[in-house]
Write a protein that holds these residues in place. Structure first.
Motif, PDB file in Angstrom:
ATOM      1  N   ASN A   1      -8.856  59.206  21.496  1.00  0.00           N
ATOM      2  CA  ASN A   1      -8.079  59.905  20.479  1.00  0.00           C
ATOM      3  C   ASN A   1      -6.638  60.116  20.915  1.00  0.00           C
ATOM      4  N   ALA A   2      -6.396  60.122  22.223  1.00  0.00           N
ATOM      5  CA  ALA A   2      -5.019  60.241  22.706  1.00  0.00           C
ATOM      6  C   ALA A   2      -4.192  59.041  22.268  1.00  0.00           C
ATOM      7  N   LEU A   3      -4.797  57.854  22.284  1.00  0.00           N
ATOM      8  CA  LEU A   3      -4.085  56.654  21.847  1.00  0.00           C
ATOM      9  C   LEU A   3      -3.820  56.689  20.351  1.00  0.00           C
ATOM     10  N   ILE A   4      -4.799  57.137  19.572  1.00  0.00           N
ATOM     11  CA  ILE A   4      -4.599  57.252  18.124  1.00  0.00           C
ATOM     12  C   ILE A   4      -3.445  58.203  17.828  1.00  0.00           C
ATOM     13  N   PHE A   5      -3.388  59.309  18.572  1.00  0.00           N
ATOM     14  CA  PHE A   5      -2.309  60.289  18.410  1.00  0.00           C
ATOM     15  C   PHE A   5      -0.967  59.652  18.763  1.00  0.00           C
ATOM     16  N   ALA A   6      -0.921  58.916  19.876  1.00  0.00           N
ATOM     17  CA  ALA A   6       0.326  58.264  20.294  1.00  0.00           C
ATOM     18  C   ALA A   6       0.776  57.229  19.272  1.00  0.00           C
ATOM     19  N   GLN A   7      -0.156  56.479  18.729  1.00  0.00           N
ATOM     20  CA  GLN A   7       0.200  55.469  17.737  1.00  0.00           C
ATOM     21  C   GLN A   7       0.591  56.088  16.409  1.00  0.00           C
ATOM     22  N   ARG A   8       0.017  57.218  16.092  1.00  0.00           N
ATOM     23  CA  ARG A   8       0.394  57.922  14.873  1.00  0.00           C
ATOM     24  C   ARG A   8       1.892  58.247  14.890  1.00  0.00           C
ATOM     25  N   TYR A   9       2.394  58.663  16.063  1.00  0.00           N
ATOM     26  CA  TYR A   9       3.803  59.060  16.175  1.00  0.00           C
ATOM     27  C   TYR A   9       4.655  58.003  16.879  1.00  0.00           C
ATOM     28  N   ARG A  10       4.067  56.815  17.101  1.00  0.00           N
ATOM     29  CA  ARG A  10       4.790  55.664  17.668  1.00  0.00           C
ATOM     30  C   ARG A  10       5.554  56.029  18.932  1.00  0.00           C
ATOM     31  N   THR A  11       4.852  56.662  19.834  1.00  0.00           N
ATOM     32  CA  THR A  11       5.457  57.144  21.080  1.00  0.00           C
ATOM     33  C   THR A  11       4.514  56.905  22.247  1.00  0.00           C
ATOM     34  N   GLN A  12       5.013  56.275  23.316  1.00  0.00           N
ATOM     35  CA  GLN A  12       4.285  56.132  24.572  1.00  0.00           C
ATOM     36  C   GLN A  12       2.926  55.445  24.411  1.00  0.00           C
ATOM     37  N   GLU A  13       2.846  54.431  23.517  1.00  0.00           N
ATOM     38  CA  GLU A  13       1.557  53.754  23.314  1.00  0.00           C
ATOM     39  C   GLU A  13       1.081  53.040  24.574  1.00  0.00           C
ATOM     40  N   ALA A  14       1.980  52.313  25.251  1.00  0.00           N
ATOM     41  CA  ALA A  14       1.582  51.559  26.442  1.00  0.00           C
ATOM     42  C   ALA A  14       1.145  52.496  27.558  1.00  0.00           C
ATOM     43  N   GLU A  15       1.897  53.580  27.773  1.00  0.00           N
ATOM     44  CA  GLU A  15       1.559  54.532  28.836  1.00  0.00           C
ATOM     45  C   GLU A  15       0.220  55.219  28.558  1.00  0.00           C
ATOM     46  N   THR A  16       0.001  55.598  27.303  1.00  0.00           N
ATOM     47  CA  THR A  16      -1.255  56.260  26.954  1.00  0.00           C
ATOM     48  C   THR A  16      -2.440  55.318  27.124  1.00  0.00           C
ATOM     49  N   THR A  17      -2.284  54.063  26.695  1.00  0.00           N
ATOM     50  CA  THR A  17      -3.345  53.079  26.875  1.00  0.00           C
ATOM     51  C   THR A  17      -3.665  52.884  28.351  1.00  0.00           C
ATOM     52  N   ALA A  18      -2.623  52.738  29.170  1.00  0.00           N
ATOM     53  CA  ALA A  18      -2.827  52.552  30.603  1.00  0.00           C
ATOM     54  C   ALA A  18      -3.508  53.767  31.227  1.00  0.00           C
ATOM     55  N   ALA A  19      -3.139  54.969  30.780  1.00  0.00           N
ATOM     56  CA  ALA A  19      -3.748  56.191  31.319  1.00  0.00           C
ATOM     57  C   ALA A  19      -5.231  56.258  30.984  1.00  0.00           C
ATOM     58  N   ILE A  20      -5.600  55.828  29.783  1.00  0.00           N
ATOM     59  CA  ILE A  20      -7.011  55.824  29.391  1.00  0.00           C
ATOM     60  C   ILE A  20      -7.808  54.870  30.284  1.00  0.00           C
ATOM     61  N   VAL A  21      -7.297  53.664  30.466  1.00  0.00           N
ATOM     62  CA  VAL A  21      -8.004  52.669  31.277  1.00  0.00           C
ATOM     63  C   VAL A  21      -8.068  53.100  32.736  1.00  0.00           C
ATOM     64  N   ALA A  22      -6.932  53.547  33.290  1.00  0.00           N
ATOM     65  CA  ALA A  22      -6.892  53.938  34.703  1.00  0.00           C
ATOM     66  C   ALA A  22      -7.777  55.144  34.976  1.00  0.00           C
ATOM     67  N   SER A  23      -7.733  56.146  34.101  1.00  0.00           N
ATOM     68  CA  SER A  23      -8.550  57.346  34.328  1.00  0.00           C
ATOM     69  C   SER A  23     -10.034  57.033  34.215  1.00  0.00           C
ATOM     70  N   THR A  24     -10.405  56.103  33.330  1.00  0.00           N
ATOM     71  CA  THR A  24     -11.812  55.717  33.205  1.00  0.00           C
ATOM     72  C   THR A  24     -12.288  54.983  34.456  1.00  0.00           C
ATOM     73  N   LEU A  25     -11.442  54.117  35.003  1.00  0.00           N
ATOM     74  CA  LEU A  25     -11.783  53.426  36.246  1.00  0.00           C
ATOM     75  C   LEU A  25     -11.916  54.405  37.404  1.00  0.00           C
ATOM     76  N   LEU A  26     -10.951  55.313  37.541  1.00  0.00           N
ATOM     77  CA  LEU A  26     -10.937  56.239  38.669  1.00  0.00           C
ATOM     78  C   LEU A  26     -11.999  57.329  38.540  1.00  0.00           C
ATOM     79  N   PHE A  27     -12.501  57.548  37.334  1.00  0.00           N
ATOM     80  CA  PHE A  27     -13.552  58.545  37.134  1.00  0.00           C
ATOM     81  C   PHE A  27     -14.792  58.218  37.960  1.00  0.00           C
ATOM     82  N   VAL A  28     -15.015  56.939  38.195  1.00  0.00           N
ATOM     83  CA  VAL A  28     -16.158  56.519  39.022  1.00  0.00           C
ATOM     84  C   VAL A  28     -16.050  57.124  40.418  1.00  0.00           C
TER      85      VAL A  28
END
Length: 328
Positions: free
Chosen positions: A288-315
């Motif tokens: 939902n963070a990415l949907i929010f970022a895309q809604r306001y067209r701000t920081q889409e790449a950074e938010t996407t990367a944060a989602i992927v990186a945090s999911t990997l590091l959660f392990v």
């Protein structure tokens, strides 16, 4: 880390990979310039579909069926008080550092990236696999208020910032009027208010309406996961990882620590309730963070990367928090 959680994580990455492959092959079309006719890339079109159709259906149905009298308010306070503290802290720091002047929506996007967890795809199997039925029941109560609380607060903040940044803004009263209008007539807040209104009537949802809302709401998870992969294909990785890893550290380390300190030493929580909310806070950033970022067209790449990186590091971080909680 249980086998159930591991396979859920694997399934998430496969779904993200499918979205990336589709985006990479441009099967849904090429990205177009924002100012051109029909200027929307397919990832943003899918994001708008989620934001205007599927997420509102999920929020309305959740709110209309929510029984406030049965909620464990002390446990919920142990989760939401520190979450809102970190949300406002990140937002305030970004405003203080001047992010507002460059992109008015950036403070709110940064705030949602550091606080909005993946409570459904990862949180549910984690709670069920580690804490059993009792823990899952507590986690479900957190889910019931998670999106409602965070998205409503963040929508108010971002709409206020956007109203202030508009060149035609005239005075405090005009800014507040614009903020209230854009916050209420909003695909996140409006279905929440409508759901609360329906709940007050005491009427059950008609079976057909409930079926439609449930069907639309179940599309949120697969759509958002493939959307993350498509966003990677269209936007690419961010040029610098320093800011991204700072957001990831806040989400995986700072937020669960705040919940642990406030919940245990501030509110006196122990045992399963404390463990469940700490692990809910320790979850990676949700889609939902990415949907929010895309809604306001701000920081889409950074938010996407944060989602992927945090999911990997959660392990790696999840076992640390589970081991720490076992010592309390």
């Amino acid at each position: 880390m249980t086998a159930l959680v591991f396979f859920k994580l694997l399934a998430i990455f496969i779904a993200v990979g499918i979205g990336w492959f589709v985006g990479r092959m441009r099967w849904l079309g090429e990205a177009t310039e924002a100012g051109s006719a029909g200027g929307n890339d397919p990832a943003r079109v899918l994001s708008n579909a989620a934001f205007y159709i599927f997420v509102p259906a999920l929020l309305f149905r959740t709110t209309a069926r929510l029984d406030l009298a049965q909620l464990p308010w002390l446990t919920l306070a142990g989760f939401f008080i520190p979450v809102l503290i970190l949300l406002l802290l990140v937002y305030g720091v970004q405003r203080w550092r001047g992010a507002f002047e460059a992109e008015p929506a950036r403070p709110s996007v940064q705030a949602i990236t550091t606080t909005f967890g993946n409570t459904l795809q990862i949180g549910v199997p984690l709670a069920a696999g580690v804490f059993g039925e009792a823990g899952l029941a507590i986690h479900i109560t957190v889910i019931s208020l998670h999106a409602l609380t965070l998205l409503t607060v963040l929508t108010l903040l971002v709409e206020l910032d956007l109203a202030r940044a508009r060149p035609d803004a005239h005075g405090l009263l005009a800014t507040l009027r614009s903020t209230v209008r854009n916050t209420v007539i909003h695909p996140v807040v409006l279905p929440v208010l409508a759901g609360m209104g329906w709940h007050v009537t005491g009427l059950p949802l008609p079976l057909v309406l409930d079926e439609v809302l449930q069907m639309l709401g179940t599309a949120v998870v697969p759509l958002c996961l493939t959307l993350i992969g498509m966003s990677l294909a269209y936007y690419g990785w961010p040029k610098t990882w320093r800011r991204v890893m700072g957001l990831v550290a806040c989400k995986l380390l700072v937020l669960p620590l705040l919940v642990l300190v406030i919940g245990h030493w501030g509110l006196g929580l122990n045992g399963t309730p404390l463990a469940v909310i700490v692990m809910a806070a320790a979850l990676p950033t949700g889609s939902n963070a990415l949907i929010f970022a895309q809604r306001y067209r701000t920081q889409e790449a950074e938010t996407t990367a944060a989602i992927v990186a945090s999911t990997l590091l959660f392990v790696a971080t999840a076992p640390i928090w589970l081991a720490l909680l076992s010592q309390l």
